[in-house]
Scaffold this motif. Structure first.
Motif, short mmCIF file in Angstrom:
data_model
loop_
_atom_site.label_atom_id
_atom_site.label_comp_id
_atom_site.label_asym_id
_atom_site.label_seq_id
_atom_site.Cartn_x
_atom_site.Cartn_y
_atom_site.Cartn_z
N TRP A 312 11.81 -0.91 -1.19
CA TRP A 312 10.67 -0.67 -1.94
C TRP A 312 10.40 -2.31 -2.09
CZ3 TRP A 312 11.69 4.22 0.02
CH2 TRP A 312 10.67 5.16 -0.42
N LEU A 321 4.30 1.63 4.25
CA LEU A 321 4.01 3.18 3.01
C LEU A 321 2.40 3.16 2.42
CD1 LEU A 321 7.17 2.53 1.04
CD2 LEU A 321 6.77 4.33 2.07
N ASN A 322 2.04 1.49 2.34
CA ASN A 322 0.44 1.32 1.81
C ASN A 322 -0.59 1.61 2.99
OD1 ASN A 322 1.21 1.22 -0.36
ND2 ASN A 322 0.69 -1.12 -0.50
N TYR A 324 0.50 4.58 4.73
CA TYR A 324 -0.33 6.40 4.62
C TYR A 324 -0.21 6.92 3.74
CZ TYR A 324 1.39 5.33 9.35
OH TYR A 324 1.83 4.58 10.75
N GLY A 325 0.26 6.16 3.29
CA GLY A 325 0.02 6.81 1.38
C GLY A 325 -0.15 5.78 0.10
N GLN A 326 -1.97 5.42 0.76
CA GLN A 326 -2.59 5.01 -0.29
C GLN A 326 -4.01 5.25 -0.15
OE1 GLN A 326 -2.09 0.58 -2.10
NE2 GLN A 326 -3.60 0.05 -0.29
N ASN A 353 -1.40 3.78 -4.86
CA ASN A 353 -0.26 4.03 -4.24
C ASN A 353 0.87 4.75 -4.12
OD1 ASN A 353 -0.14 1.93 -6.55
ND2 ASN A 353 1.56 0.71 -5.20
N TYR A 354 0.83 5.97 -3.96
CA TYR A 354 1.45 6.72 -4.52
C TYR A 354 3.05 6.60 -3.46
CZ TYR A 354 -0.36 9.54 -0.69
OH TYR A 354 -1.14 10.12 0.08
N LEU A 355 2.85 6.00 -2.29
CA LEU A 355 4.11 6.66 -2.09
C LEU A 355 4.72 4.77 -1.89
CD1 LEU A 355 3.55 7.81 1.88
CD2 LEU A 355 4.26 8.50 -0.32
N SER A 356 3.81 3.29 -2.33
CA SER A 356 4.91 2.90 -2.05
C SER A 356 5.02 2.07 -3.56
CB SER A 356 3.89 1.36 -1.73
OG SER A 356 3.21 1.44 -2.34
N THR A 360 7.51 5.83 -7.98
CA THR A 360 8.28 6.82 -7.03
C THR A 360 9.82 6.15 -6.39
OG1 THR A 360 5.53 7.15 -6.28
CG2 THR A 360 7.75 7.43 -4.18
N LEU A 364 11.97 8.65 -6.78
CA LEU A 364 12.81 9.20 -5.46
C LEU A 364 15.01 9.07 -5.44
CD1 LEU A 364 12.84 10.13 -2.50
CD2 LEU A 364 13.18 8.00 -1.90
#
Length: 583
Positions: A312, A321-322, A324-326, A353-356, A360, A364
């Protein structure tokens, strides 16, 4: 309409600074004198800060409350998110019974109390600080040592002192991330500066612990083991913080020093086994024999955490990740609505930035670990719910402390104090660690201390013409020494060590050591500011090396595919080997 921060609202810098200190003194008074709970103290400080910001500094009421809201939001994400995920991961290990295997495995390595203290209080405590933090390491390691028949006072006191050098990189590096957010210095630069200060203490700490236990003469008997423990930890902490980032120094150095000392003890033993004089002649030690697969399975949540966090942290992965998920937005009504005394507009941009986010990655890891440790996802959901209940008040505390930090920064209160401190001139670097020490003593958290004082450290260093990364890093490093005497840390340690009601004795045990190490840090930072300037990282070359080298490697999705394959192979091997052993 733009509101400009006044730096001297009462037209007398000393008087203005004294008024500016009131909200901070309220925290000190509430926690130390009135013994108020942390979340109540921070809420009281927020109320006083709003009062002074509006009536003394002339801050518009709307801006004051928006600043409070922005701080609370940042406190919840990413800070609370990472704390929730880290404690969830640890609770899964305890709920599944795997933590008992970890405890027995480490305790069975050696019956010598000196070596047990190094393994559990120092190395394993640092590892726990890197994953969970926020009081968990001291509570766990103190309970383990007391369970191994250590003297309760010594067990808790040693764990408090040992839990100094890892604190700056605790909870997967969140104190450094907050220092970066508040000060505006890149977190890699702060990580490198802290990583060139604390390893000196890391090498020295195991020897310090053993001398406290048994004196200088008995410590020399295990000097080879002390050197292996301290040097392995210090070197790994240095390389990780300087070349990887702030998320993994405690995890890698903690695990590395455990492995190094265990391997060393396979070939070397102390001439005498040292125990406490008050112990019974017959010592009950753990005799359980666990298979290699059982031990690896027990450690699997933390092994998975290390692999996932490392992936990460790679810039290509973060970028992917950002993408697609920020969600990123300017905080309504606050962004560019405040200007500092130089007329520079203060941005207030919130990045979701909920994925990166590191939290998170930890969450995970916990999800992957649930079936590996033998739990069902239904049981995992119950553990998560219990974790949220457990952290209810810490979450409120963190959010309110960050709200307090934002209001005192946005109103100009910290700038006023900084300008007064700048009048100390060339002596300020000596006092820079004291601010961090005071902040952690008051709040119990290096993260909260950095939120309170790193802006002040930055402004003051700029005022007197020294590198601000030196003083911002000094806030992080000085804060670790305040951890051992923080009322919150003392309370947690006393509860874990069955010393409830004897907190004053524990406080007296650690106080002089806190002052001694703080003085050493003050002198060291003074040297870094004026005489050892070559040790200060250069921001532009560092950023270029760490970004370009990794971005020219594999794309982010490729790293994630490799991560998934590694995890799949790891889990499959544990499951297959476990079935064969059962058969």
């Amino acid at each position: 309409m733009i509101w400009i921060q006044p730096v001297n609202p009462l037209n007398n810098l000393t008087l203005s600074a004294l008024v500016a200190l009131v909200p901070i003194l309220v925290v000190f008074w509430a926690l130390v004198v009135k013994k108020t709970k942390g979340y109540k103290a921070s809420l009281m400080a927020c109320a006083v800060a709003i009062f002074i910001a509006v009536l003394v500094y002339g801050m518009p009421v709307k801006l004051a409350f928006l600043s409070i809201a922005n701080g609370a939001l940042y406190g919840f994400f990413p800070i609370c998110w990472i704390v929730i995920s880290a404690v969830f991961l640890f609770n899964i290990t305890v709920k599944s019974g795997q933590f008992e295997i970890i405890k027995h495995f480490m305790a069975a390595v050696t019956p010598d109390r000196r070596l047990q203290a190094m393994l559990i209080a120092f190395s394993f405590g640092a590892f726990l600080e890197g994953t969970a933090g926020f009081g968990a390491p001291v509570a766990i390691t103190a309970a383990m040592l007391v369970g191994l028949e250590f003297d309760a006072l010594y067990a808790t006191g040693l764990c408090l002192i040992a839990n100094t050098v890892p604190v700056a990189f605790g909870s997967v590096g969140i104190p450094i991330a907050v220092a970066s957010q508040i000060s505006g210095i890149h977190e890699m630069e702060i990580s490198q500066m802290v990583g060139r200060t604390l390893p000196i203490l890391s090498v020295f700490t195991p020897f310090y612990l053993v001398v406290l236990m048994c004196g200088f003469k008995r410590s020399i008997e295990v000097l080879p083991a002390i050197l292996v423990s301290g040097l392995s930890f210090g070197l790994l902490q240095f390389f990780t913080s300087n070349f990887i980032g702030p998320a993994l120094p405690d995890i890698i150095a903690g695990v590395g020093s455990i492995i190094a000392l265990i391997i060393f003890l396979k070939f070397w033993k102390p001439t005498t086994i040292w125990r406490f004089a008050s112990e019974k002649p017959r010592i009950v030690t753990v005799k359980d024999n666990y298979t290699t697969t059982q031990v690896i399975a027990a450690w699997s949540p933390f092994l998975l955490l290390t692999i996932v966090i490392l992936t990460w942290g790679l810039p290509p992965v973060k970028e992917f990740l950002n993408r697609y998920g920020q969600l990123q937005f300017n905080f309504p009504g606050l962004h560019n609505s405040i200007a500092d005394q130089k007329g520079t507009l203060l941005p207030h941009v919130f990045k979701f930035n909920y994925l990166s986010a590191a939290g998170t990655a930890v969450f995970l890891s916990a999800l992957i670990a649930i079936p590996v440790v033998g739990l069902t996802y239904k049981q995992g959901a119950a553990v998560f719910a219990d974790t949220l209940k457990q952290l209810m008040f810490p979450i409120i505390t963190i959010m309110s402390v960050l709200s307090f930090a934002y209001i005192v920064n946005d109103s100009g209160i910290t700038t006023t104090i900084a300008l007064l401190l700048a009048t100390t001139g060339p002596l300020f670097p000596f006092f820079a660690p004291v601010l961090g020490w005071l902040g952690v003593f008051i709040t119990g958290s290096d993260t909260a201390s950095n939120a309170l004082f790193t802006k002040l450290q930055y402004v003051t260093a700029t005022q007197i013409g020294i590198s601000p990364v030196v003083t911002v890093a000094a806030n992080c490093s000085g804060g670790v020494v305040g951890k051992m005497i923080s009322p919150q840390s003392i309370a947690v340690a006393a509860a874990a060590g069955n010393l409830v009601g004897k907190e004053s004795a524990l406080f007296r045990f650690t106080l002089k050591h806190s002052f001694f190490i703080l003085l050493f840090l003050c002198l060291l930072v003074m040297g870094q500011a004026y005489w050892f300037k070559w040790i200060v990282p250069a921001s532009t070359p560092v950023a270029a090396v760490n970004t370009v080298a990794l971005n020219t490697a594999l794309p982010g999705y490729t790293w994630l595919i490799i991560l998934a394959l590694i995890i799949a192979i790891f889990v499959a091997l544990i499951k297959l080997t476990g079935r064969k052993e059962s058969a």
